[in-house]
Scaffold this motif. Structure first.
Motif, PDB file in Angstrom:
ATOM      1  N   VAL A  47      12.176  89.845  -2.771  1.00 32.05           N
ATOM      2  CA  VAL A  47      11.085  90.826  -2.746  1.00 32.05           C
ATOM      3  C   VAL A  47       9.873  90.322  -3.510  1.00 32.05           C
ATOM      4  CG1 VAL A  47      12.645  92.767  -2.351  1.00 32.05           C
ATOM      5  CG2 VAL A  47      11.914  92.244  -4.679  1.00 32.05           C
ATOM      6  N   ARG A  48      10.080  89.413  -4.442  1.00 31.73           N
ATOM      7  CA  ARG A  48       8.947  88.806  -5.157  1.00 31.73           C
ATOM      8  C   ARG A  48       8.334  87.646  -4.388  1.00 31.73           C
ATOM      9  NH1 ARG A  48      11.611  87.930 -11.071  1.00 31.73           N
ATOM     10  NH2 ARG A  48      11.311  90.028 -11.895  1.00 31.73           N
ATOM     11  N   GLY A  49       9.024  87.140  -3.375  1.00 29.92           N
ATOM     12  CA  GLY A  49       8.564  85.967  -2.666  1.00 29.92           C
ATOM     13  C   GLY A  49       8.681  84.719  -3.526  1.00 29.92           C
ATOM     14  N   ALA A  50       9.714  84.683  -4.360  1.00 26.01           N
ATOM     15  CA  ALA A  50       9.911  83.579  -5.311  1.00 26.01           C
ATOM     16  C   ALA A  50      11.262  82.917  -5.075  1.00 26.01           C
ATOM     17  CB  ALA A  50       9.839  84.116  -6.739  1.00 26.01           C
ATOM     18  N   ARG A  51      11.463  81.795  -5.724  1.00 29.93           N
ATOM     19  CA  ARG A  51      12.752  81.123  -5.675  1.00 29.93           C
ATOM     20  C   ARG A  51      13.676  81.755  -6.705  1.00 29.93           C
ATOM     21  NH1 ARG A  51      13.404  76.244  -3.242  1.00 29.93           N
ATOM     22  NH2 ARG A  51      14.962  75.657  -4.801  1.00 29.93           N
ATOM     23  N   TRP A  52      14.957  81.847  -6.352  1.00 31.75           N
ATOM     24  CA  TRP A  52      15.952  82.386  -7.275  1.00 31.75           C
ATOM     25  C   TRP A  52      16.288  81.360  -8.347  1.00 31.75           C
ATOM     26  CZ3 TRP A  52      20.716  80.390  -8.571  1.00 31.75           C
ATOM     27  CH2 TRP A  52      21.488  81.188  -9.408  1.00 31.75           C
ATOM     28  N   ASP A  53      16.509  81.838  -9.561  1.00 33.40           N
ATOM     29  CA  ASP A  53      17.125  81.040 -10.613  1.00 33.40           C
ATOM     30  C   ASP A  53      17.955  82.009 -11.442  1.00 33.40           C
ATOM     31  OD1 ASP A  53      15.812  81.885 -13.184  1.00 33.40           O
ATOM     32  OD2 ASP A  53      14.019  81.059 -12.247  1.00 33.40           O
ATOM     33  N   PRO A  54      18.851  81.521 -12.293  1.00 32.27           N
ATOM     34  CA  PRO A  54      19.749  82.417 -13.015  1.00 32.27           C
ATOM     35  C   PRO A  54      19.056  83.484 -13.875  1.00 32.27           C
ATOM     36  CG  PRO A  54      20.552  80.176 -13.154  1.00 32.27           C
ATOM     37  CD  PRO A  54      19.189  80.111 -12.513  1.00 32.27           C
ATOM     38  N   GLY A  55      17.798  83.293 -14.191  1.00 32.17           N
ATOM     39  CA  GLY A  55      17.079  84.276 -14.996  1.00 32.17           C
ATOM     40  C   GLY A  55      16.241  85.247 -14.199  1.00 32.17           C
ATOM     41  N   THR A  56      16.309  85.185 -12.882  1.00 33.75           N
ATOM     42  CA  THR A  56      15.456  86.015 -12.029  1.00 33.75           C
ATOM     43  C   THR A  56      15.578  87.501 -12.333  1.00 33.75           C
ATOM     44  OG1 THR A  56      15.461  84.394 -10.244  1.00 33.75           O
ATOM     45  CG2 THR A  56      14.933  86.657  -9.643  1.00 33.75           C
ATOM     46  N   ALA A  57      16.788  88.001 -12.512  1.00 37.22           N
ATOM     47  CA  ALA A  57      16.979  89.437 -12.751  1.00 37.22           C
ATOM     48  C   ALA A  57      16.766  89.816 -14.211  1.00 37.22           C
ATOM     49  CB  ALA A  57      18.372  89.877 -12.305  1.00 37.22           C
ATOM     50  N   GLY A  58      16.603  88.830 -15.081  1.00 37.50           N
ATOM     51  CA  GLY A  58      16.401  89.121 -16.500  1.00 37.50           C
ATOM     52  C   GLY A  58      17.593  89.815 -17.124  1.00 37.50           C
ATOM     53  N   SER A  59      18.795  89.458 -16.665  1.00 40.57           N
ATOM     54  CA  SER A  59      19.991  90.170 -17.129  1.00 40.57           C
ATOM     55  C   SER A  59      20.504  89.621 -18.460  1.00 40.57           C
ATOM     56  CB  SER A  59      21.096  90.086 -16.079  1.00 40.57           C
ATOM     57  OG  SER A  59      21.483  88.741 -15.895  1.00 40.57           O
ATOM     58  N   ARG A  60      21.075  90.540 -19.225  1.00 39.46           N
ATOM     59  CA  ARG A  60      21.742  90.164 -20.467  1.00 39.46           C
ATOM     60  C   ARG A  60      22.911  91.115 -20.685  1.00 39.46           C
ATOM     61  NH1 ARG A  60      20.507  93.048 -25.335  1.00 39.46           N
ATOM     62  NH2 ARG A  60      19.194  94.827 -24.890  1.00 39.46           N
ATOM     63  N   VAL A  61      23.992  90.604 -21.239  1.00 40.12           N
ATOM     64  CA  VAL A  61      25.174  91.427 -21.500  1.00 40.12           C
ATOM     65  C   VAL A  61      24.893  92.318 -22.708  1.00 40.12           C
ATOM     66  CG1 VAL A  61      27.615  91.405 -22.143  1.00 40.12           C
ATOM     67  CG2 VAL A  61      26.741  89.709 -20.528  1.00 40.12           C
ATOM     68  N   VAL A  62      25.133  93.636 -22.546  1.00 40.38           N
ATOM     69  CA  VAL A  62      24.963  94.573 -23.666  1.00 40.38           C
ATOM     70  C   VAL A  62      26.288  95.160 -24.131  1.00 40.38           C
ATOM     71  CG1 VAL A  62      22.575  95.131 -23.087  1.00 40.38           C
ATOM     72  CG2 VAL A  62      24.423  96.525 -22.129  1.00 40.38           C
ATOM     73  N   TRP A  63      27.354  94.908 -23.364  1.00 40.25           N
ATOM     74  CA  TRP A  63      28.685  95.363 -23.736  1.00 40.25           C
ATOM     75  C   TRP A  63      29.690  94.519 -22.979  1.00 40.25           C
ATOM     76  CZ3 TRP A  63      32.828  97.127 -20.950  1.00 40.25           C
ATOM     77  CH2 TRP A  63      33.871  97.698 -21.694  1.00 40.25           C
ATOM     78  N   PRO A  64      30.769  94.114 -23.564  1.00 39.60           N
ATOM     79  CA  PRO A  64      31.242  94.327 -24.935  1.00 39.60           C
ATOM     80  C   PRO A  64      30.589  93.342 -25.907  1.00 39.60           C
ATOM     81  CG  PRO A  64      32.854  93.016 -23.759  1.00 39.60           C
ATOM     82  CD  PRO A  64      31.746  93.349 -22.776  1.00 39.60           C
ATOM     83  N   ALA A  65      30.892  93.534 -27.181  1.00 40.71           N
ATOM     84  CA  ALA A  65      30.326  92.668 -28.210  1.00 40.71           C
ATOM     85  C   ALA A  65      30.758  91.218 -28.013  1.00 40.71           C
ATOM     86  CB  ALA A  65      30.728  93.162 -29.599  1.00 40.71           C
TER      87      ALA A  65
END
Length: 139
Positions: A47-65
């Motif tokens: 939807v951005r018209g960009a190439r995918w990379d592992p940081g595209t979604a800006g995800s980070r684990v918040v659980w579990p510790a």
């Protein structure tokens, strides 16, 4: 056995962690096999018209510790990813779905247009409420 995922919206990571202990429920979408890094990230890249990379979604684990020994995780997704999905015009959903289905990970998957409609709607509700998107995953 595939990865089970629930995408949902919440005010912040603290609210998510509190709700996990209380078996709280959030507005969300239940999916299977749409992981938050690769598959969801590919949708965001499309939807951005960009190439995918592992940081595209800006995800980070918040659980579990300690995620290294877990079988379930909660990822917080970036607000840029939320906003990119929220901005998809309804008339573009069919074309986005076709392109997403052409990715290696989703080749042959059915019902992706409905999934895109659900994720775009969830992203819009999260954006409009000033909330973030999260993904609960389990194997």
């Amino acid at each position: 056995m595939g990865v089970l995922t629930d995408y949902f919206r919440a005010a912040d990571a603290a609210a998510v962690v509190r709700a996990l202990g209380e078996h709280g429920a959030f507005d969300g979408v239940e999916l299977k096999g749409i992981d938050p890094v690769v598959c969801f990230g590919q949708l965001v890249a499309l939807v951005r018209g960009a190439r995918w990379d592992p940081g595209t979604a800006g995800s980070r684990v918040v659980w579990p510790a300690d995620p290294s020994t877990a079988e379930s995780w909660v990822f917080e997704l970036g607000t840029a990813a939320r906003d990119a999905l929220a901005a998809v015009p309804d008339e573009d959903v069919p074309a986005v779905s076709v392109r997403w289905a052409a990715t290696d990970e989703l080749a042959g998957a059915e019902g992706l247009e409905e999934v895109v409609v659900d994720l775009v709607g969830l992203a819009r509700r999260a954006r409009d409420a000033g909330e973030r998107l999260y993904c609960w995953c389990t194997v």
